[in-house]
Scaffold this motif. Structure first.
Motif, PDB file in Angstrom:
ATOM      1  N   TYR A 122       0.826  -1.206   0.000  1.00  0.00           N
ATOM      2  CA  TYR A 122       0.000   0.000   0.000  1.00  0.00           C
ATOM      3  C   TYR A 122       0.859   1.255   0.000  1.00  0.00           C
ATOM      4  CZ  TYR A 122      -3.765  -3.247   1.082  1.00  0.00           C
ATOM      5  OH  TYR A 122      -4.661  -4.284   1.032  1.00  0.00           O
ATOM      6  N   SER A 124       3.801   1.676  -1.228  1.00  0.00           N
ATOM      7  CA  SER A 124       4.482   1.889  -2.507  1.00  0.00           C
ATOM      8  C   SER A 124       3.583   2.543  -3.544  1.00  0.00           C
ATOM      9  CB  SER A 124       4.995   0.553  -3.048  1.00  0.00           C
ATOM     10  OG  SER A 124       3.910  -0.320  -3.328  1.00  0.00           O
ATOM     11  N   SER A 125       2.261   2.444  -3.358  1.00  0.00           N
ATOM     12  CA  SER A 125       1.320   3.018  -4.331  1.00  0.00           C
ATOM     13  C   SER A 125       0.847   4.414  -3.941  1.00  0.00           C
ATOM     14  CB  SER A 125       0.114   2.088  -4.482  1.00  0.00           C
ATOM     15  OG  SER A 125      -0.571   1.963  -3.248  1.00  0.00           O
ATOM     16  N   SER A 142       5.729   8.401  -8.946  1.00  0.00           N
ATOM     17  CA  SER A 142       6.534   7.338  -9.552  1.00  0.00           C
ATOM     18  C   SER A 142       8.013   7.455  -9.216  1.00  0.00           C
ATOM     19  CB  SER A 142       6.350   7.340 -11.070  1.00  0.00           C
ATOM     20  OG  SER A 142       6.716   8.593 -11.619  1.00  0.00           O
ATOM     21  N   ARG A 174       8.381   6.264  -5.736  1.00  0.00           N
ATOM     22  CA  ARG A 174       8.049   4.847  -5.723  1.00  0.00           C
ATOM     23  C   ARG A 174       9.215   4.007  -6.229  1.00  0.00           C
ATOM     24  NH1 ARG A 174       3.221   5.425  -7.710  1.00  0.00           N
ATOM     25  NH2 ARG A 174       3.701   4.936  -9.861  1.00  0.00           N
ATOM     26  N   SER A 232      11.067   1.177  -4.005  1.00  0.00           N
ATOM     27  CA  SER A 232      11.050  -0.212  -4.471  1.00  0.00           C
ATOM     28  C   SER A 232      12.347  -0.942  -4.155  1.00  0.00           C
ATOM     29  CB  SER A 232      10.789  -0.255  -5.985  1.00  0.00           C
ATOM     30  OG  SER A 232      11.881   0.294  -6.712  1.00  0.00           O
TER      31      SER A 232
END
Length: 264
Positions: A204, A206-207, A211, A214, A218
């Motif tokens: 959750y 990471s979203s 971007s 993110r 990651s």
């Protein structure tokens, strides 16, 4: 003394029903994934399929159940043992005959073996069973196998064995994290639940970011640790996430030792 404690821990783990429950969960997830892939990936249309393809399409490809239960399976068999022994005072019967450092080191070894062993045992049994059931030659089906494609192209058997080693390393990381948390938390179920919550929360978190952020996260948040089939994700991200779990676990263990000595 270290070997004696580890040996006792391993015997305890082998007698633990949680170990066999964890192994059963892994096998059930693999069986359900195989059934789903047999229907929706049209495996029944391929001839021959072979044991190695059956393993890939059960343990690795589209194994949704394992994506859900993997961290829980890793921490369930033994990771709360340190918490139990510290809370019940059993550790006080051991530490005077060795040292707190040796005692903690034994728990680190035992948790690594338990967390990795549950996947290694389950998937080795599964692979051997498929080899006994299916005597057909396994041919490459041109599936997307993600990060270890070069290994898959070289040897399907080596690819399957590499996956078993990989998930064992992942499982050991979560088990070690639970061991580190045992030095700070006061509830067994929270010790078991925290690594699982970290795994789910990472999906959750990471979203929720742009971007660019993110992409950075990651490499840190462990939301892809058990997934190797995504062709869009480089292997370095998986190993970076695993490394972060190990680093966090070791930091907690080191801090827990300092806390213990400060309280003496």
């Amino acid at each position: 003394m270290l070997k004696r404690i580890v040996r006792r821990d391993l015997v305890r783990m082998l007698k633990s029903p949680e170990l066999y429950i964890s192994i059963l969960i892994v096998l059930i997830c693999a069986g359900l994934a195989l059934k789903r892939n047999w229907i929706y990936q049209n495996l029944r249309l391929y001839s021959p399929v072979g044991a190695l393809n059956l393993f890939i399409y059960s343990a690795i490809k589209n194994n949704t159940g394992m994506s859900i239960f993997a961290p829980f399976v890793a921490v369930l068999p033994f990771s709360y043992a340190l918490f139990d022994e510290m809370q019940t005072g059993f550790s006080k019967n051991i530490i005077p005959y060795s040292s707190f450092e040796v005692y903690i080191k034994s728990k680190v070894i035992s948790s690594l073996v338990s967390g990795g062993g549950v996947f290694a045992i389950a998937y080795t049994v599964w692979l051997i069973s498929l080899c006994i059931i299916s005597h057909e030659t396994s041919i490459r089906m041109g599936i997307g196998v993600g990060q270890f494609k070069s290994v898959y192209d070289y040897s399907m058997l080596l690819f399957c064995l590499l996956y078993i080693v990989y998930v064992a390393i992942c499982g050991a990381a979560y088990a070690l994290l639970a061991t580190g948390l045992s030095l700070f938390l006061r509830n067994k179920y929270i010790v078991i639940g925290c690594p699982v919550i970290l795994y789910y929360a990472s999906f959750y978190a990471s979203s929720m970011f742009p971007s660019e952020v993110r992409t950075i996260l990651s490499y840190i948040l462990p939301f892809l640790t058990f997934e190797i089939t995504s062709v869009a994700v480089p292997a370095i991200r998986n190993f970076s996430q695993i490394g972060c779990i190990y680093a966090l676990a070791l930091i907690l263990i080191y801090a827990g030792q300092k806390k213990y000595w400060n309280n003496q």
